[in-house]
Design a protein around this motif. Structure first.
Motif, PDB file in Angstrom:
ATOM      1  N   LEU A   1       9.450  22.482 -32.503  1.00 46.95           N
ATOM      2  CA  LEU A   1       8.650  21.255 -32.521  1.00 46.95           C
ATOM      3  C   LEU A   1       7.225  21.517 -32.060  1.00 46.95           C
ATOM      4  O   LEU A   1       6.270  21.003 -32.650  1.00 46.95           O
ATOM      5  CB  LEU A   1       9.297  20.207 -31.625  1.00 46.95           C
ATOM      6  CG  LEU A   1      10.391  19.332 -32.230  1.00 46.95           C
ATOM      7  CD1 LEU A   1      11.034  18.483 -31.157  1.00 46.95           C
ATOM      8  CD2 LEU A   1       9.834  18.456 -33.345  1.00 46.95           C
ATOM      9  N   ARG A   2       7.090  22.300 -31.003  1.00 44.41           N
ATOM     10  CA  ARG A   2       5.744  22.592 -30.494  1.00 44.41           C
ATOM     11  C   ARG A   2       4.892  23.237 -31.573  1.00 44.41           C
ATOM     12  O   ARG A   2       3.742  22.826 -31.799  1.00 44.41           O
ATOM     13  CB  ARG A   2       5.830  23.519 -29.286  1.00 44.41           C
ATOM     14  CG  ARG A   2       4.466  23.881 -28.686  1.00 44.41           C
ATOM     15  CD  ARG A   2       4.580  25.049 -27.740  1.00 44.41           C
ATOM     16  NE  ARG A   2       5.080  26.237 -28.428  1.00 44.41           N
ATOM     17  CZ  ARG A   2       5.457  27.353 -27.816  1.00 44.41           C
ATOM     18  NH1 ARG A   2       5.420  27.428 -26.498  1.00 44.41           N
ATOM     19  NH2 ARG A   2       5.892  28.393 -28.512  1.00 44.41           N
ATOM     20  N   ASP A   3       5.435  24.228 -32.273  1.00 39.44           N
ATOM     21  CA  ASP A   3       4.664  24.930 -33.299  1.00 39.44           C
ATOM     22  C   ASP A   3       4.322  24.009 -34.463  1.00 39.44           C
ATOM     23  O   ASP A   3       3.221  24.091 -35.023  1.00 39.44           O
ATOM     24  CB  ASP A   3       5.434  26.148 -33.796  1.00 39.44           C
ATOM     25  CG  ASP A   3       5.624  27.209 -32.720  1.00 39.44           C
ATOM     26  OD1 ASP A   3       4.964  27.098 -31.663  1.00 39.44           O
ATOM     27  OD2 ASP A   3       6.448  28.117 -32.923  1.00 39.44           O
ATOM     28  N   ARG A   4       5.259  23.122 -34.818  1.00 38.67           N
ATOM     29  CA  ARG A   4       5.004  22.183 -35.925  1.00 38.67           C
ATOM     30  C   ARG A   4       3.863  21.239 -35.560  1.00 38.67           C
ATOM     31  O   ARG A   4       2.962  20.986 -36.372  1.00 38.67           O
ATOM     32  CB  ARG A   4       6.269  21.390 -36.225  1.00 38.67           C
ATOM     33  CG  ARG A   4       6.094  20.340 -37.324  1.00 38.67           C
ATOM     34  CD  ARG A   4       5.968  20.992 -38.685  1.00 38.67           C
ATOM     35  NE  ARG A   4       5.861  20.006 -39.736  1.00 38.67           N
ATOM     36  CZ  ARG A   4       4.690  19.520 -40.198  1.00 38.67           C
ATOM     37  NH1 ARG A   4       3.549  19.941 -39.659  1.00 38.67           N
ATOM     38  NH2 ARG A   4       4.675  18.641 -41.164  1.00 38.67           N
ATOM     39  N   LEU A   5       3.861  20.720 -34.344  1.00 39.97           N
ATOM     40  CA  LEU A   5       2.810  19.803 -33.926  1.00 39.97           C
ATOM     41  C   LEU A   5       1.486  20.536 -33.721  1.00 39.97           C
ATOM     42  O   LEU A   5       0.420  19.993 -34.048  1.00 39.97           O
ATOM     43  CB  LEU A   5       3.233  19.098 -32.640  1.00 39.97           C
ATOM     44  CG  LEU A   5       4.399  18.111 -32.795  1.00 39.97           C
ATOM     45  CD1 LEU A   5       4.922  17.678 -31.436  1.00 39.97           C
ATOM     46  CD2 LEU A   5       3.993  16.896 -33.623  1.00 39.97           C
ATOM     47  N   ALA A   6       1.536  21.750 -33.197  1.00 37.99           N
ATOM     48  CA  ALA A   6       0.309  22.522 -33.006  1.00 37.99           C
ATOM     49  C   ALA A   6      -0.343  22.865 -34.339  1.00 37.99           C
ATOM     50  O   ALA A   6      -1.576  22.867 -34.464  1.00 37.99           O
ATOM     51  CB  ALA A   6       0.618  23.802 -32.233  1.00 37.99           C
TER      52      ALA A   6
END
Length: 414
Positions: free
Chosen positions: A186-191
């Motif tokens: 999720l972090r990578d998708r939002l970043a």
């Protein structure tokens, strides 16, 4: 500038999901977070803003909202929930076809209505999911509040596909004090979507309780268990096909499928067609404590999801002393990193049952000597246990220049 810190350890939790008598499973991860963190706080109040879908004709919607507005003062009251926290349930009337941003606006508006136009009194506000939680919290927090958001939605791509929802999400990221994703997926998708705000996104997982190990260790892998929703994304159809094939080779195998979903009827029909309906049990939706009991009574959790941001039931199964057979579907290969072989078997996501069957046979062949479930429990407790996750939240909630030195030291000791 001096501030009154008397309420620094009062926390409000804003969430669109929380277990209720009709949906005992919904928002169990939010309840777990409250249970983990409330002991280190002075007061915790949970604002559960639950969408109630209105099916009236368009010309009747406003009248229905006005009736809801008149009844709201009568309906609102708080009640005890876990770990001494208080819970206020707020029905939010909605209509079909809202975007996620429009839903968030409704949630924010009705929470403001329920509060009589006053802000949420707590100085720390923690919201679950970016829009219905995060936007709602930001729009209702007091000016000096520290607002944090946890994102764990597996449907994040659907949110970001909507232009108005994507714009609102960017505002939430920009305005909040801190933003947490439960996995680096999720972090990578939002970043990737919001590169200018990527520095604000940190990792804090969902908390898992490791307090209730099974009374007796698993000795054979015959009682299969699936816990989750019955939807295509979870791969439960392939699970049933794989079970039928394995059962043909070992008639002592059983399968329990625990959870609600649109595929329940079709799966029951397919079990009869495969002649395994006498050894397959559909429990329907179960409460979190019932799911834990099932894990302590079964031998193997099978979780063949197509996509998962975290996979809470997988960690819960290991916490209950149970090996797992799971797909590399996003979250599990990260949450189980370094202990995959110790706790079970991981398989690739494939649109067939053969991969599940092959994975089961490999796991069975190296069970029990090829596993180390005790090690797996220790490692995962250190990563996702209540104390670990609570301390991570305290460091953010009660530390920093706005909170003062006293609150910071208190957070470290809690």
């Amino acid at each position: 500038m001096t501030t009154d810190r008397a309420d620094d350890r009062n926390v409000a939790v804003v969430t669109p999901w929380y277990p209720n008598p009709q949906q005992e499973w919904a928002g169990a991860f939010v309840q777990a977070m409250v249970e983990a963190t409330a002991p280190g706080c002075d007061e915790v109040t949970v604002y559960h803003n639950e969408a109630w879908l209105m099916r009236q004709a368009p010309e009747e919607v406003e009248a229905a909202r006005e009736a809801h507005r008149r009844l709201l003062p009568v309906a609102l009251h708080d009640a005890p929930t876990v770990a001494g926290a208080r819970l206020m349930r707020l029905p939010v009337p909605t209509v079909p076809d809202y975007t996620f941003a429009e839903l968030a606006q409704q949630h924010a508006s009705w929470l403001r209505e329920s509060l009589g136009g006053e802000p949420i009194p707590a100085r720390v506000v923690h919201a679950h999911v970016g829009l219905r939680g995060g936007w709602t919290a930001l729009e209702n927090a007091r000016p000096d509040a520290r607002v944090f958001v946890t994102e764990h939605a597996s449907f994040i791509d659907k949110v970001l596909e909507q232009p108005d929802s994507r714009d609102m999400y960017e505002q939430v990221l920009d305005r909040c004090t801190g933003f947490f994703a439960v996995t680096d997926v999720l972090r990578d998708r939002l970043a990737e979507t919001f590169p200018a705000l990527a520095h604000k996104i940190e990792l804090i997982s969902n908390p898992i309780s490791f307090e209730a190990p099974r009374p007796r260790p698993v000795t054979e892998l015959r009682r299969w268990l699936y816990v989750g929703t019955l939807v295509e994304r979870k791969g439960v159809g392939w699970l049933l096909e794989a079970f039928a094939e394995c059962h043909a080779g070992d008639p002592e195998l059983t399968l329990t499928i625990a959870g609600p979903g649109v595929l329940a009827g079709a799966l029951a029909k397919r079990a009869a067609e495969l002649h395994v309906d006498h050894v397959v049990t559909f429990t329907g939706e179960v409460a979190p404590d019932e799911a834990t009991r099932l894990m302590r009574e079964h031998d193997l959790l099978v979780h063949p999801a197509r996509w998962e941001t975290f996979g809470v039931s997988i960690i819960e199964a290991v916490a209950a002393g149970m090996p797992v057979l799971v797909t590399r579907c996003g979250g599990p290969e990260r949450t189980l990193a370094g202990i995959e072989d110790a706790v079970g078997e991981m398989i690739d996501v494939e649109e067939n049952s053969e991969s599940i069957v092959a994975g089961y046979h490999r796991l069975r062949d190296r069970f029990p000597d090829g596993l180390d479930l005790a090690k797996g429990r220790r490692v995962l407790d250190e990563r996702f246990g209540y104390r670990t996750v609570a301390q991570a939240h305290y460091r953010h909630w009660f530390s920093g220049p706005e909170a003062g030195e006293g609150a910071a030291s208190g957070g470290e000791e809690a």
